[in-house]
Scaffold this motif. Sequence first.
Motif, PDB file in Angstrom:
ATOM      1  N   SER A  69      -5.991  -1.237 -13.760  1.00 29.48           N
ATOM      2  CA  SER A  69      -5.750   0.036 -13.091  1.00 29.48           C
ATOM      3  C   SER A  69      -7.044   0.635 -12.554  1.00 29.48           C
ATOM      4  O   SER A  69      -7.027   1.654 -11.858  1.00 29.48           O
ATOM      5  N   GLU A  70      -8.164   0.015 -12.892  1.00 27.53           N
ATOM      6  CA  GLU A  70      -9.463   0.469 -12.400  1.00 27.53           C
ATOM      7  C   GLU A  70     -10.387  -0.738 -12.272  1.00 27.53           C
ATOM      8  O   GLU A  70     -10.074  -1.831 -12.753  1.00 27.53           O
ATOM      9  N   ALA A  71     -11.526  -0.527 -11.628  1.00 23.94           N
ATOM     10  CA  ALA A  71     -12.478  -1.619 -11.404  1.00 23.94           C
ATOM     11  C   ALA A  71     -12.974  -2.185 -12.724  1.00 23.94           C
ATOM     12  O   ALA A  71     -13.281  -1.439 -13.659  1.00 23.94           O
ATOM     13  N   HIS A  72     -13.046  -3.511 -12.781  1.00 24.67           N
ATOM     14  CA  HIS A  72     -13.495  -4.184 -14.001  1.00 24.67           C
ATOM     15  C   HIS A  72     -14.498  -5.278 -13.655  1.00 24.67           C
ATOM     16  O   HIS A  72     -14.191  -6.186 -12.871  1.00 24.67           O
ATOM     17  N   THR A  73     -15.689  -5.192 -14.232  1.00 22.17           N
ATOM     18  CA  THR A  73     -16.710  -6.217 -14.048  1.00 22.17           C
ATOM     19  C   THR A  73     -16.475  -7.322 -15.061  1.00 22.17           C
ATOM     20  O   THR A  73     -16.637  -7.115 -16.259  1.00 22.17           O
ATOM     21  N   PHE A  74     -16.086  -8.493 -14.590  1.00 20.37           N
ATOM     22  CA  PHE A  74     -15.742  -9.589 -15.498  1.00 20.37           C
ATOM     23  C   PHE A  74     -16.816 -10.670 -15.555  1.00 20.37           C
ATOM     24  O   PHE A  74     -16.732 -11.577 -16.386  1.00 20.37           O
ATOM     25  N   PHE A  75     -17.823 -10.564 -14.685  1.00 24.78           N
ATOM     26  CA  PHE A  75     -18.894 -11.557 -14.702  1.00 24.78           C
ATOM     27  C   PHE A  75     -20.235 -10.881 -14.433  1.00 24.78           C
ATOM     28  O   PHE A  75     -20.365 -10.077 -13.500  1.00 24.78           O
ATOM     29  N   THR A  76     -21.218 -11.219 -15.251  1.00 23.99           N
ATOM     30  CA  THR A  76     -22.606 -10.817 -15.029  1.00 23.99           C
ATOM     31  C   THR A  76     -23.478 -12.029 -15.318  1.00 23.99           C
ATOM     32  O   THR A  76     -23.363 -12.640 -16.381  1.00 23.99           O
ATOM     33  N   GLY A  77     -24.306 -12.392 -14.376  1.00 23.31           N
ATOM     34  CA  GLY A  77     -25.156 -13.566 -14.584  1.00 23.31           C
ATOM     35  C   GLY A  77     -26.003 -13.856 -13.365  1.00 23.31           C
ATOM     36  O   GLY A  77     -26.261 -12.973 -12.534  1.00 23.31           O
ATOM     37  N   THR A  78     -26.444 -15.098 -13.240  1.00 20.43           N
ATOM     38  CA  THR A  78     -27.288 -15.492 -12.126  1.00 20.43           C
ATOM     39  C   THR A  78     -26.438 -15.958 -10.942  1.00 20.43           C
ATOM     40  O   THR A  78     -25.253 -16.267 -11.084  1.00 20.43           O
ATOM     41  N   ALA A  79     -27.078 -16.044  -9.787  1.00 23.51           N
ATOM     42  CA  ALA A  79     -26.393 -16.542  -8.600  1.00 23.51           C
ATOM     43  C   ALA A  79     -25.964 -17.993  -8.784  1.00 23.51           C
ATOM     44  O   ALA A  79     -24.921 -18.402  -8.284  1.00 23.51           O
ATOM     45  N   ARG A  80     -26.745 -18.771  -9.515  1.00 21.97           N
ATOM     46  CA  ARG A  80     -26.366 -20.167  -9.739  1.00 21.97           C
ATOM     47  C   ARG A  80     -25.085 -20.251 -10.553  1.00 21.97           C
ATOM     48  O   ARG A  80     -24.172 -21.030 -10.233  1.00 21.97           O
ATOM     49  N   GLU A  81     -24.980 -19.445 -11.600  1.00 23.09           N
ATOM     50  CA  GLU A  81     -23.773 -19.445 -12.427  1.00 23.09           C
ATOM     51  C   GLU A  81     -22.567 -18.954 -11.636  1.00 23.09           C
ATOM     52  O   GLU A  81     -21.470 -19.522 -11.727  1.00 23.09           O
ATOM     53  N   ALA A  82     -22.761 -17.909 -10.832  1.00 25.32           N
ATOM     54  CA  ALA A  82     -21.653 -17.354 -10.054  1.00 25.32           C
ATOM     55  C   ALA A  82     -21.140 -18.360  -9.027  1.00 25.32           C
ATOM     56  O   ALA A  82     -19.934 -18.581  -8.897  1.00 25.32           O
ATOM     57  N   ALA A  83     -22.058 -18.996  -8.301  1.00 22.13           N
ATOM     58  CA  ALA A  83     -21.650 -19.953  -7.266  1.00 22.13           C
ATOM     59  C   ALA A  83     -21.003 -21.187  -7.881  1.00 22.13           C
ATOM     60  O   ALA A  83     -20.083 -21.773  -7.305  1.00 22.13           O
ATOM     61  N   ARG A  84     -21.477 -21.584  -9.056  1.00 16.84           N
ATOM     62  CA  ARG A  84     -20.914 -22.759  -9.736  1.00 16.84           C
ATOM     63  C   ARG A  84     -19.513 -22.478 -10.259  1.00 16.84           C
ATOM     64  O   ARG A  84     -18.601 -23.302 -10.100  1.00 16.84           O
ATOM     65  N   ASP A  85     -19.323 -21.323 -10.886  1.00 13.53           N
ATOM     66  CA  ASP A  85     -18.060 -21.033 -11.566  1.00 13.53           C
ATOM     67  C   ASP A  85     -17.003 -20.422 -10.646  1.00 13.53           C
ATOM     68  O   ASP A  85     -15.808 -20.469 -10.970  1.00 13.53           O
ATOM     69  N   PHE A  86     -17.425 -19.866  -9.514  1.00 14.38           N
ATOM     70  CA  PHE A  86     -16.492 -19.231  -8.574  1.00 14.38           C
ATOM     71  C   PHE A  86     -16.751 -19.785  -7.168  1.00 14.38           C
ATOM     72  O   PHE A  86     -17.174 -19.055  -6.268  1.00 14.38           O
ATOM     73  N   PRO A  87     -16.498 -21.079  -6.972  1.00 13.22           N
ATOM     74  CA  PRO A  87     -16.889 -21.736  -5.721  1.00 13.22           C
ATOM     75  C   PRO A  87     -16.246 -21.181  -4.465  1.00 13.22           C
ATOM     76  O   PRO A  87     -16.818 -21.306  -3.380  1.00 13.22           O
ATOM     77  N   ARG A  88     -15.072 -20.560  -4.576  1.00 13.58           N
ATOM     78  CA  ARG A  88     -14.419 -20.017  -3.388  1.00 13.58           C
ATOM     79  C   ARG A  88     -14.701 -18.537  -3.186  1.00 13.58           C
ATOM     80  O   ARG A  88     -14.288 -17.957  -2.179  1.00 13.58           O
ATOM     81  N   ASN A  89     -15.381 -17.925  -4.131  1.00 11.73           N
ATOM     82  CA  ASN A  89     -15.576 -16.483  -4.089  1.00 11.73           C
ATOM     83  C   ASN A  89     -17.025 -16.034  -4.022  1.00 11.73           C
ATOM     84  O   ASN A  89     -17.285 -14.873  -3.723  1.00 11.73           O
ATOM     85  N   ALA A  90     -17.968 -16.904  -4.341  1.00 13.27           N
ATOM     86  CA  ALA A  90     -19.350 -16.444  -4.517  1.00 13.27           C
ATOM     87  C   ALA A  90     -20.341 -17.128  -3.584  1.00 13.27           C
ATOM     88  O   ALA A  90     -21.513 -17.273  -3.914  1.00 13.27           O
ATOM     89  N   ASN A  91     -19.885 -17.523  -2.396  1.00 17.50           N
ATOM     90  CA  ASN A  91     -20.818 -18.086  -1.431  1.00 17.50           C
ATOM     91  C   ASN A  91     -21.882 -17.068  -1.016  1.00 17.50           C
ATOM     92  O   ASN A  91     -23.015 -17.438  -0.710  1.00 17.50           O
ATOM     93  N   VAL A  92     -21.521 -15.790  -1.003  1.00 12.83           N
ATOM     94  CA  VAL A  92     -22.482 -14.751  -0.648  1.00 12.83           C
ATOM     95  C   VAL A  92     -23.646 -14.736  -1.632  1.00 12.83           C
ATOM     96  O   VAL A  92     -24.811 -14.603  -1.245  1.00 12.83           O
TER      97      VAL A  92
END
Length: 274
Positions: A175-198
């Motif tokens: 029902s409100e904004a939720h931060t579900f991931f905090t980490g490095t750009a390498r971890e984000a791009a690896r784990d969320f390949p369709r969402n973290a190209n930015v």
Amino acid sequence: MRLGLIGFGNIALTLLGQLAETLDAPLEHLTVLCLPEMTGETQARLAGDFAKIAKEAAVVSDAGALLADRPDLVVECAGHGAVTAHVPPVLRAGIDVVIVSIGAMSDAALERELRAAAAGGGARLILPAGAIGGIDLLAALGAAGGLEVRYRGSKPPLAWRGTPAEAVTDLAALSEAHTFFTGTAREAARDFPRNANVAATLALAGAGFEATHVELVADPAALGNVHEYSVVSPLAKYSMRIENQPSAGNAKTSVSTVYSVLREIRNRIGPVAI
């Protein structure tokens, strides 16, 4: 221009539609590399919806056949696996490649291979800005070192379905904004390949994968895909917020990503590049 496309999904279809509307003259040749089982459907779409985009068109299923058509430029828009499988031989053949799936370069070994292939072939690996802005300034500041880059990506819960976010967040119940991931750009791009190209784009332009801090957010109030980042440098400080409309065919992708690739192609064809 002789254009090669790797992939024939949402991004490729949207790109071809924009090319059809904006090109002053048809392409000399268009070659689409797709999965073998998609060859028939792809040929039918090219002959129907995109019949006027190029004087000649061909559909292939491997990089060797793509190279045989002698493209001047190749655009990858098929995902991380396609970068690994097809981009290195194209670069080694001396052909410039625009890659949309920039997050694939979070794999350090693949990044080294791509850089070596480009250097060996005398080609350029072109990383478009995609859904983010200010990449020119970030890359310029990066030459001075001492960068601090923090990125926050917010999308509607629907855009995070089918990702690791589902394992840690009840996306449907938010029902409100939720931060579900905090980490490095390498971890984000690896784990969320369709969402973290930015995140990968910012890392490659600026402080690197390990030094770029990333937060990913599911926000039921978000009307589109929101990208925010801040940069602190010995030379300058700036922050940016961009609210992108999602692509009509894929909520994970900002439609401005397609226009970023379109810009790269038009800069190749036109008399002025900007």
